[in-house]
Design a protein around this motif. Structure first.
Motif, PDB file in Angstrom:
ATOM      1  N   CYS A 140      37.065  42.142  40.850  1.00 46.47           N
ATOM      2  CA  CYS A 140      37.195  41.903  42.285  1.00 46.47           C
ATOM      3  C   CYS A 140      36.143  42.693  43.048  1.00 46.47           C
ATOM      4  CB  CYS A 140      38.591  42.284  42.750  1.00 46.47           C
ATOM      5  SG  CYS A 140      38.830  42.116  44.516  1.00 46.47           S
ATOM      6  N   ASN A 178      33.069  40.864  44.983  1.00 42.35           N
ATOM      7  CA  ASN A 178      33.093  41.000  46.437  1.00 42.35           C
ATOM      8  C   ASN A 178      32.173  42.096  46.973  1.00 42.35           C
ATOM      9  OD1 ASN A 178      35.098  38.967  47.281  1.00 42.35           O
ATOM     10  ND2 ASN A 178      36.421  40.129  45.912  1.00 42.35           N
ATOM     11  N   TYR A 221      40.697  45.675  47.072  1.00 40.13           N
ATOM     12  CA  TYR A 221      41.618  44.602  47.432  1.00 40.13           C
ATOM     13  C   TYR A 221      42.775  44.468  46.461  1.00 40.13           C
ATOM     14  CZ  TYR A 221      37.782  42.752  50.336  1.00 40.13           C
ATOM     15  OH  TYR A 221      36.790  42.575  51.249  1.00 40.13           O
ATOM     16  N   THR A 222      42.546  44.930  45.244  1.00 42.90           N
ATOM     17  CA  THR A 222      43.580  44.709  44.249  1.00 42.90           C
ATOM     18  C   THR A 222      43.645  45.893  43.296  1.00 42.90           C
ATOM     19  OG1 THR A 222      44.392  43.188  42.548  1.00 42.90           O
ATOM     20  CG2 THR A 222      42.019  43.420  42.710  1.00 42.90           C
ATOM     21  N   LYS A 231      49.380  43.286  38.451  1.00 45.19           N
ATOM     22  CA  LYS A 231      48.300  43.251  39.438  1.00 45.19           C
ATOM     23  C   LYS A 231      48.891  42.946  40.807  1.00 45.19           C
ATOM     24  CE  LYS A 231      44.155  40.541  40.519  1.00 45.19           C
ATOM     25  NZ  LYS A 231      44.420  40.313  41.929  1.00 45.19           N
ATOM     26  N   CYS A 289      42.457  41.214  50.072  1.00 48.76           N
ATOM     27  CA  CYS A 289      42.050  40.130  49.173  1.00 48.76           C
ATOM     28  C   CYS A 289      41.848  38.849  49.961  1.00 48.76           C
ATOM     29  CB  CYS A 289      43.125  39.918  48.112  1.00 48.76           C
ATOM     30  SG  CYS A 289      43.128  38.293  47.354  1.00 48.76           S
ATOM     31  N   GLN A 290      40.728  38.226  49.716  1.00 46.88           N
ATOM     32  CA  GLN A 290      40.379  37.013  50.459  1.00 46.88           C
ATOM     33  C   GLN A 290      40.607  35.762  49.608  1.00 46.88           C
ATOM     34  OE1 GLN A 290      40.034  37.996  53.554  1.00 46.88           O
ATOM     35  NE2 GLN A 290      37.845  37.896  53.989  1.00 46.88           N
ATOM     36  N   PHE A 291      41.189  35.947  48.452  1.00 48.94           N
ATOM     37  CA  PHE A 291      41.400  34.829  47.528  1.00 48.94           C
ATOM     38  C   PHE A 291      40.051  34.220  47.126  1.00 48.94           C
ATOM     39  CE2 PHE A 291      45.028  31.514  46.742  1.00 48.94           C
ATOM     40  CZ  PHE A 291      44.763  31.575  45.385  1.00 48.94           C
ATOM     41  N   CYS A 292      39.029  35.044  47.179  1.00 53.00           N
ATOM     42  CA  CYS A 292      37.678  34.571  46.849  1.00 53.00           C
ATOM     43  C   CYS A 292      37.341  33.296  47.614  1.00 53.00           C
ATOM     44  CB  CYS A 292      37.518  34.370  45.343  1.00 53.00           C
ATOM     45  SG  CYS A 292      37.477  35.925  44.441  1.00 53.00           S
ATOM     46  N   PRO A 350      39.410  32.357  41.124  1.00 54.35           N
ATOM     47  CA  PRO A 350      38.982  33.645  41.684  1.00 54.35           C
ATOM     48  C   PRO A 350      38.397  34.550  40.589  1.00 54.35           C
ATOM     49  CG  PRO A 350      41.218  33.130  42.379  1.00 54.35           C
ATOM     50  CD  PRO A 350      40.828  32.090  41.370  1.00 54.35           C
ATOM     51  N   ALA A 351      37.587  35.491  41.031  1.00 54.52           N
ATOM     52  CA  ALA A 351      36.904  36.368  40.066  1.00 54.52           C
ATOM     53  C   ALA A 351      37.892  37.087  39.162  1.00 54.52           C
ATOM     54  CB  ALA A 351      36.041  37.376  40.814  1.00 54.52           C
ATOM     55  N   CYS A 352      38.984  37.569  39.738  1.00 52.95           N
ATOM     56  CA  CYS A 352      39.946  38.324  38.943  1.00 52.95           C
ATOM     57  C   CYS A 352      40.573  37.436  37.869  1.00 52.95           C
ATOM     58  CB  CYS A 352      41.025  38.916  39.846  1.00 52.95           C
ATOM     59  SG  CYS A 352      41.801  37.725  40.946  1.00 52.95           S
ATOM     60  N   TRP A 362      50.543  33.320  45.679  1.00 55.55           N
ATOM     61  CA  TRP A 362      50.579  34.061  44.422  1.00 55.55           C
ATOM     62  C   TRP A 362      52.033  34.174  43.991  1.00 55.55           C
ATOM     63  CZ3 TRP A 362      46.545  37.187  41.849  1.00 55.55           C
ATOM     64  CH2 TRP A 362      45.261  36.829  42.265  1.00 55.55           C
TER      65      TRP A 362
HETATM   66  S1  SF4 Z   1      41.297  36.570  44.502  1.00 54.87           S
HETATM   67 FE1  SF4 Z   1      39.230  37.369  44.734  1.00 54.87          FE
HETATM   68  S2  SF4 Z   1      39.426  38.793  46.427  1.00 54.87           S
HETATM   69 FE2  SF4 Z   1      41.500  38.425  45.718  1.00 54.87          FE
HETATM   70  S3  SF4 Z   1      41.919  40.022  44.202  1.00 54.87           S
HETATM   71 FE3  SF4 Z   1      41.104  38.261  43.084  1.00 54.87          FE
HETATM   72  S4  SF4 Z   1      38.913  38.671  42.955  1.00 54.87           S
HETATM   73 FE4  SF4 Z   1      39.719  39.997  44.563  1.00 54.87          FE
END
Ligand code: SF4
Ligand SMILES: Nc1nc2c(c(=O)[nH]1)N[C@H]1C(S)=C(S)[C@@H](COP(=O)(O)OP(=O)(O)OC[C@H]3O[C@@H](n4cnc5c(=O)[nH]c(N)nc54)[C@H](O)[C@@H]3O)O[C@H]1N2
Ligand SMILES: Nc1nc2c(c(=O)[nH]1)N[C@H]1C(S)=C(S)[C@@H](COP(=O)(O)OP(=O)(O)OC[C@H]3O[C@@H](n4cnc5c(=O)[nH]c(N)nc54)[C@H](O)[C@@H]3O)O[C@H]1N2
Ligand code: SF4
Ligand code: SF4
Ligand code: SF4
Ligand code: SF4
Ligand SMILES: [Mo]
Lengths: 409, 812, 271
Positions: free
Chosen positions: C22, C26, C53-54, C73, C138-141, C157-159, C205
């Motif tokens: 994340c 970001n 963010y997380t 998480k 967190c912007q939800f990517c 999302p990246a995570c 989520w």
């Molecule tokens: S969705 Fe994006 S911004 Fe949110 S925690 Fe995952 S990687 Fe970070």
């Protein structure tokens, strides 16, 4: 009768230099005393802290953190500040809207306290927000679904209204050419000046509606706006009593005991209403158990109710006490500080359990709040010494009547 | 790795990560995959989710892996042999072993010299030489008759391996195991029953181990016990089974293959000894067994010499064998080197991608030893603690004469080349970004270094210049800075000397000098995949026809792209798969059908005729001369069977024998050798060290990466809530941890991650420390290695990082 | 149909890859060298902050005879009816109806921190050390006009992309709910509840677990009513109060005024 009442000047003044000359040429009075020097010093410190805060960020100055997004400045300066300023609109309602002339004697003082309080609030808000250069945004981009939106607009408008109301007082002495105009606008201002605070006094409580589950159930209620509204109203007379006592000492301005008694009775009635509502609310939500749980929240709640409601009510309805001026002052002090306690309970005691973490205002936070209060006091004194604030009963009544004649007649 | 090589023939992880999804029961012992091999955990969880596999974790700590365990055995550090021998005992006592497998594929039926014996913790043949304990292994050998090993397929002969084993482990009854390990008997028995359930033909048990097993003065014996357990349950050579030694650094398998270890040359050939192997003939005759695949050793060595010395290497000059460096028999392992260094016997050192100032045992002594160096070259990404040893806290730079050179290296993403993972997959990686500043790839540095040394020899001469001046070194690529990777890789892969064409497999290597090959086991990895049109190591074909996760055309797995070694054992002697659901190879009556590359002959090389199953069934472990897995290993220097000894530093006496420690444990006598006595009152707690997912090793990279530094910024020690209460310590307090060798101050973590264990009726506390901190990088802290002892395993010299004694108190 | 992520606590191994991914995606700075305080050796930083963010919460949980570790998480839940959005008086927080991402626009933000007070999951955090701080969340990517966009172009999302064990799964919220129900049905170890399905009107989520989620700080007292409804049910009175009160005040004003005038007249007539 003092001061020009007629409006001979044109709507737009032709000669600006004249106006400026009038301001600068005036002989302003301000007595310097050791106490005032101290206040001035405190004020100066707070100005320095303000600048530092605005350019160095929050962490450098305050102890706020992610657990405690709101602290002393929002909790005390804003929430309690607005509540205590309630004296302005409650007396205005009584004196100027409902035309209970007895109260006119304190109306101006109440207005001034209120105005200064709101300025205090606005400054506090401004320096509390993070991106202060963006403070104007909600005027343009309307987050109307937020209670804060209502609070923000309302307070801003009310400040303008109060400034205009004060304009009427100010133009008695300076820029006198404008006076008539202000006078003309007074009725509208008066009504707006009551309507707006009614809205935002309750909305300040309404802010916490969304904190459902976070704010301790002794304080969280769908009725919290009503509680905030009523308490802001009944704290008015208390504040008037206090201010008039303090100012009375300084300015040998005595508000007749009878006037204060009348005011306090109004408070008393409203406090009974509040108490009734509170009993109803606690019962209907079934949270009486929490009151007597013996925990911090419960005890603070009991303290708050005793302090803000029960003891003052006893004073109010016990003739032996009620007839002594000093008990009226005690009443004022109790209700005033009781309402502050209530607000603090909402912001701190009631949230602590949920928020966790730790917060106690930093030295600089305290210094800033105290400094702002000092400045407010100084400005009050300055205004009081240069404008006609502490009017006597016999001076006020006809004058107000006269003002209104212009419109109504 | 020594334990594996001596049991199966190859010192490697037998299966691979993806194969874990085929397991029925997984025993993870001394490994914390969730933190150290997270991708492995992915497949373990798949096995759990998809086929209800069970996981047993044997670890003194409550690890992140243990979070997924069906049974967590919290045993005392250093008592794995007791645990494993106890399991073996349980299996033998209850007849839960896989009989057909054991009889056919292991040496259970072999008869051992009747002189073999075991008495009070010591095997027969014990003696002393130069004041040191030694074993004469003669009495451990098999009985032979006309050069053939005598066997008893009924497993009844008292001298057969099976009976010897049974007798040996019979002392490890569950009660004794519990007394030694601290694992409650009923939990131990539950684990035994669960794991023994994989002794059935269609069940696969998988043992995963890592440093919790090896970092002991009997680490190789720990591994042996695991390997034996797996042989008894028939878990070797099958899908979802195996002994899966999870290797360390991303490419440590590659570097071991390339002979990083001091006793090896590339491809696991032993280093020629100055004493035993003065000539090529000596080496080949002494080192080449008559049977097993190692019979081909001459081909491998000669091809290697051809690769090294090119045209200079001829039949007439023994392929320049004389130029190969020879071992002097001294301890040239990590601890040995530093011991010599401390004595001033080492002039210069390359710390090439290594940071001993943090990672070495008794690290403070290692740092001090470095002061004796004339010069030190550090090839690294960062100025590590090693590079900065001369200005470390407490040192006086003026008093240190060592000249330190720092060569900045490119990181893995800043260069290309192959990485060999734990499952032996050789995978090519492309460069993602250019290295910053003056950083160069290690290949570039090695290339220029060699050229500079050669130039020095050319210009100024020197002792024995020939091996340097005549070394075949032809990796230049016109117009490019970087040496030509393709040429390097082709040389490793092996090529036809005449045509320079890469060879398809090491089967094509010759002893006559017509082939050259830098590392025989890599034969074929650089041979072109005809469809993908890239060398095998570069291909990325996601195709898994058998559905077993073998992915035969994803990269290249040595040897010869075999994914699961010893896979002959997946079928019965007649070639029928034990488990029809997971077929690696199958004899259909006329020929072999295979899903994996067979680890046995399926076609006669000359005639092309199918080889019948009976033939390969006789020797499924092709790298061993006897061809069958060793339950009893006559070749293991510190004992043919694993025996429980106490760690060199232990709070208790060995209750099994008078022999407190492994008699052959490697010890030194310098100041790094200070030890606490058994049951020391001064150092009453057992300490172990471990890794964290957030950091890598000495932390050079991860503590320099801000995002990783912040997620584990502080060095700490885990202590049990009970001990914390006794010592009045809270989480976050600074505590002082002290061993006989040094002390550190760090944070305390009070959580049930560790807990006191009931050892033979006495409660003993265990504390645990990560070892990722040092005095350089973005976040700093003390290294746990200020405390660790410099003692090691006799076979590998791996230090005993996992069990020693400390004291703890609140730091003022 | 909006997107969601299914978090399966039984599959999480606490590797923190998501946490680091994340930051990496970001472009969030690390708290280095001013590192997070030591919390317990497992969690760091102990909670999310203006730059984080997380985080993966790691807890020891007592079981019959020993303990286990559990990992979870945490980040913005991307509520279907977000309290934060309703609380923001500057429209700096908005929910994208297509993806369901609740995104924060720093240019619009005033920094009042009411969103922090409003969020039932304590998600928005503040950059206290900055002169002009912004909210971290967190912007939800989702970043339709910027370079951080992932889910806006159909990527996980990246995570989620980084998670080695599929403890995180990205997809249509409806499909994830189905998947969650199936997993719960198949394995009795799960607690029979999908956290986020109904809580405060639902969140994008979703969490399933074999261990009570309270230990990770998930509130169990939320109920199913969306929080903005509480405020709305109050705010809806505002216009009526404003208009009604104004009319009333005017009337009173005029009435009492008139009465006063009459009295005055009476007085002067008498006097
Ligand atoms: S969705 Fe994006 S911004 Fe949110 S925690 Fe995952 S990687 Fe970070
Ligand atoms: N994140 C991360 N990953 C890594 C590394 C890293 O530093 N960080 N290092 C890499 C390298 S080089 C290696 S070698 C591997 C190592 O990988 P692992 O061997 O998994 O690493 P460790 O944490 O050192 O040890 C594993 C476990 O052994 C336990 N243990 C301690 N004493 C004993 C004992 O006596 N018996 C048993 N059975 N267990 C014991 C410890 O509690 C620990 O949980 O990891 C590799 N992967
Ligand atoms: N107490 C205790 N001590 C231990 C262990 C333990 O479990 N407990 N485990 C032991 C084990 S298993 C191991 S493997 C050792 C590891 O000990 P070391 O190998 O000494 O430690 P690393 O940190 O892996 O060192 C690798 C170095 O290589 C650098 N590097 C990274 N990539 C490159 C590259 O591409 N090129 C070059 N030239 N350099 C690079 C890194 O910056 C780092 O400085 O530690 C041992 N020490
Ligand atoms: S090698 Fe890299 S990807 Fe594989 S488990 Fe280790 S850290 Fe993860
Ligand atoms: S979790 Fe909080 S920040 Fe996220 S959408 Fe819901 S209310 Fe907003
Ligand atoms: S801090 Fe910013 S985002 Fe949060 S409510 Fe205030 S203006 Fe909106
Ligand atoms: S990446 Fe996946 S397994 Fe790792 S901590 Fe995050 S959610 Fe858990
Ligand atoms: Mo390692």
């Amino acid at each position: 009768m003092k001061g020009p009442v007629t409006a001979e000047k044109e709507w737009l003044p032709e000669d600006w230099r004249g106006e400026i000359g009038e301001l600068t040429g005036k002989k302003w009075r301000f007595r310097m005393t050791p106490a005032r020097v101290v206040l001035l010093a405190l004020g100066a410190i707070s100005v320095l802290i303000t600048v530092y805060r605005l350019f160095a960020g929050h962490e450098a100055v305050s102890n706020l953190n992610d657990h405690w997004p709101w602290g002393l400045w929002i909790g005390f300066n804003v929430l309690a500040g607005v509540a205590l300023a309630g004296g302005g609109y409650s007396t205005a309602l009584l004196a100027n809207v409902l035309h209970v002339r007895k109260f006119s004697v304190v109306a101006r003082s109440a207005l001034l306290v209120s105005l200064l309080s709101y300025l205090f609030v606005m400054f506090s808000l401004f320096l509390d927000i993070g991106k202060w250069y963006n403070f104007w945004r909600p005027f343009v981009f309307w987050g109307y679904h937020s209670v804060l939106f209502e609070v923000f607009w309302c307070i801003s408008l009310y400040l303008v209204v109060q400034l205009l109301e004060f304009g009427e007082i100010a133009t008695e002495r300076v820029l006198t050419g404008w006076h008539a105009l202000f006078k003309k606008a007074m009725p509208v201002l008066l009504i707006a000046g009551v309507m707006l605070p009614t809205l935002h006094q309750q909305s300040l409580g309404g802010l916490y509606i969304i904190a459902v589950g976070k704010l301790y159930p002794l304080w969280w209620s769908m009725l919290i706006p009503v509680f905030f509204l009523i308490s802001s109203f009944f704290v008015g007379p208390a504040m008037v009593t206090l201010v008039s006592t303090l100012a009375g000492r300084a300015y040998r301005w005595t508000v007749p005991t009878e006037v204060l008694q009348k005011l306090i009775r109004v408070s008393g009635v409203l406090m009974l209403v509040y108490l009734g509502l509170l009993v109803y609310d606690l019962s209907s939500r079934g949270v009486w158990g929490l009151v007597f749980k013996g925990n911090l929240e419960g005890n603070m709640f009991i303290l708050e109710v005793l302090w803000m409601l029960i003891i003052p009510l006893v004073i109010c309805w016990t003739p032996a006490l009620f007839n002594q001026r000093k008990w009226l002052v005690v009443f004022g002090a109790l209700v005033g500080s009781g309402v502050v306690l209530n607000r603090m309970n909402v912001v701190f005691t009631g949230m602590a359990g949920y928020l966790g973490g730790h917060y106690f205002p930093s030295l600089m936070e305290w210094a800033l709040t105290i400094g702002f209060i000092a400045i407010t006091a100084l400005v009050y004194m300055f205004v009081a010494e240069n404008f006609r604030i502490h009017a006597r009963e016999e001076e006020i009544a006809p004058e107000v009547a006269e003002v209104e004649k212009g419109v109504v007649a | 790795m020594a334990g594996l090589a001596n049991t199966f023939g190859r010192g490697v992880m037998t299966n691979h990560f993806i194969d874990y999804k085929n397991s029925d029961v997984i025993l993870m012992i001394g490994s914390n995959s969730a933190e150290n091999h997270p991708q492995a955990m992915r497949w373990i969880l798949k096995a759990k989710q998809n086929k209800g596999a069970k996981l047993i974790v044997a670890d003194p700590r409550l690890t992140k892996s243990a979070a997924f365990a069906d049974i967590h055995l919290r045993h005392r550090p250093g008592t794995d042999i007791a645990l494993l021998n106890g399991m073996i005992n349980y299996i033998l006592q209850n007849n839960l072993y896989f009989h057909d497998y054991v009889v056919n594929y292991t040496n259970a039926s072999y008869l051992v010299n009747p002189d073999f014996g075991f008495h009070d913790g010591v095997f027969s043949g014990a003696g002393t030489k130069d004041g040191k304990f030694t074993y004469d292994t003669k009495s451990w050998q098999y009985q032979t008759e006309e050069d053939k090993i005598k066997k008893d397929p009924t497993l009844q002969d008292p001298y057969c391996v099976f009976q010897l084993l049974k007798k040996h482990v019979s002392r490890y009854d569950s009660k004794t195991v519990s007394r030694i390990t601290g694992v409650p008997e009923e939990i131990f028995l539950k684990a035994c029953a669960l794991y023994a359930s994989t002794g059935k033909p269609d069940k696969a048990g998988n043992v995963i181990y890592a440093m919790g097993i090896t970092q002991h003065t009997y680490g190789s014996q720990n591994v042996r016990a695991i390997a034996m357990l797996q042989l008894l349950l028939g878990n070797i050579g099958i899908c979802g089974g195996g002994v899966n030694a999870q290797r360390g650094e991303s490419n440590v398998q590659g570097s071991t293959d390339m002979a990083m270890l001091s006793h090896l040359i590339p491809g696991y050939l032993s280093v020629p000894s100055a004493v035993a192997h003065p000539t090529l003939k000596d080496y080949l005759s002494k080192e080449t067994p008559e049977s097993g695949y190692w019979a081909n050793k001459p081909k491998f060595l000669v091809s290697m010499l051809k690769a090294f010395y090119g045209e200079q290497a001829t039949q007439e000059n023994d392929f320049c064998y004389a130029w190969l460096p020879k071992h002097d028999g001294k301890n040239r392992t990590h601890m040995g080197i530093f011991d010599f260094m401390a004595k001033g016997a080492v002039k210069g050192m390359f710390a090439w991608g290594q940071n001993p100032a943090v990672g070495g045992p008794t690290a403070a002594e290692e740092r001090k030893a470095m002061e004796k160096l004339d010069w030190l070259v550090v090839v690294d990404l960062f100025e590590t603690e090693t590079a900065a040893f001369w200005r470390r806290p407490g040192a006086n730079p003026k008093g240190i004469k060592t000249e330190v050179f720092f060569l900045p290296a490119a990181m893995s993403y800043e260069k290309e080349g192959t990485i060999t993972n734990s499952g032996r997959w050789i995978q090519y990686r492309w460069k993602a970004v250019d290295p910053p500043g003056e950083c160069k790839s290690d290949l570039w540095i090695a290339d220029r270094l060699f050229k500079a040394v050669k130039k020095e020899y050319q210009q100024n001469g020197g002792k024995f210049p020939a091996p340097i001046l005549q070394m075949l070194w032809d990796y230049d690529k016109p117009g490019r800075q970087e040496p030509d990777l393709d040429r390097v890789a082709t040389e490793i892969n092996g090529y036809n000397v005449a045509t320079r064409e890469p060879l398809a497999s090491f089967a094509l290597l010759k002893e006559d000098g017509t082939t050259a090959c830098g590392n025989w086991i890599y034969g074929g990895y650089w041979f072109e995949d005809k469809e993908a049109k890239v060398p095998a190591a570069k291909r990325r074909v996601r195709e898994d026809k058998a559905g077993l996760g073998l992915y035969p055309r994803w990269a290249f797995s040595w040897p010869v792209n075999r994914r699961i070694v010893y896979n002959r054992c997946s079928c019965d002697p007649a070639g029928k798969p034990w488990n029809p659901q997971a077929v690696l190879a199958r004899w259909d009556g006329a020929k072999w059908i295979t899903n994996d590359v067979p680890d046995f002959g399926i076609k006669d090389l000359k005639t092309g005729d199918p080889v019948p199953p009976e033939k390969s069934a006789a020797a499924p472990f092709i790298m061993l001369p006897e061809g069958q897995g060793r339950l009893f290993a006559p070749t293991v220097g510190d004992g043919p069977l694993p025996e429980h000894y106490e760690p060199v530093e232990s709070p208790v006496q060995n209750i099994l024998s008078k022999q407190q420690n492994n008699p052959l444990a490697v010890r030194f006598n310098g100041s790094a050798a200070k030890l606490a006595e058994t049951g020391s009152a001064k150092y009453p707690y057992i300490a172990t060290t471990h890794r964290l997912i957030e950091h890598y090793q000495s932390g050079a990279v991860t503590r320099n990466c801000p995002w990783l530094a912040e997620i584990a910024p502080h060095m700490f020690v885990s202590i049990s809530p009970k001990l914390a209460q006794k010592l009045n310590i809270k989480t976050g307090d600074e505590v002082l941890v002290e061993s006989a060798r040094g002390q550190i101050i760090c944070k305390a973590s009070v959580l049930p991650v560790v807990k006191p264990l009931l050892i033979d009726g006495k409660e003993i506390e265990v504390v645990a420390m990560p070892w990722h901190w040092g005095y350089k990088a973005l976040v700093t802290g003390p290294s746990a290695n200020e405390l660790t002892p410099s003692v090691g395993d006799p076979l590998t010299s791996i230090p005993e990082y996992k069990a020693f004694l400390v004291n703890i108190r609140k730091a003022k | 149909m909006s997107k969601g992520v299914l978090v399966d606590v039984t599959r999480c191994m606490g590797c923190k890859s998501c946490q680091v991914a994340c930051k990496s995606w970001n472009d969030l700075p690390a708290n280095v060298p001013d590192v997070p305080e030591f919390s317990d050796g497992l969690n760091s930083p102990a909670e999310t902050n203006g730059y984080t963010y997380t985080t993966v919460a790691i807890r020891t949980v007592a079981r019959e005879d020993d303990y286990v570790l559990r990992f979870c998480k945490r980040q913005c839940m991307h509520c279907l009816e977000p309290a934060c959005v309703s609380a923001c008086f500057a429209r700096a927080l908005q929910r994208d109806p297509q993806t369901g991402a609740v995104v924060y626009n720093q240019n619009m933000c005033v920094g009042c921190r009411y969103c922090m007070l409003a969020c039932p999951f304590n998600i928005p955090k503040f950059q206290w050390d900055k002169t002009f701080p912004i909210i971290g969340k967190c912007q939800f990517c989702f970043d339709p006009n910027g370079k951080l966009n992932r889910i806006g172009q159909g990527l996980a999302p990246a995570c989620v992309r980084t998670c080695p064990t599929s403890a995180l799964q990205f997809g249509e919220r409806e499909a994830l709910l189905k998947e969650a129900r199936e997993r719960i049905k198949k394995n009795p170890a799960y607690i029979k509840h999908i956290y986020g399905e109904k809580e405060i009107g639902g969140t994008a989520w979703l969490y399933i677990s074999d261990t009570p989620l309270e230990i990770f700080g998930f509130r169990q007292d939320l109920g199913t009513r969306p929080l903005p409804e509480y405020t709305a049910s109050y705010l809806k009175f505002t216009p009526y109060v404003a208009v009604g009160w104004t009319i009333l005040l005017t009337a009173l004003y005029l009435y009492t005024k008139r009465r006063e005038a009459v009295e005055e007249e009476k007085k002067s007539a008498q006097g």
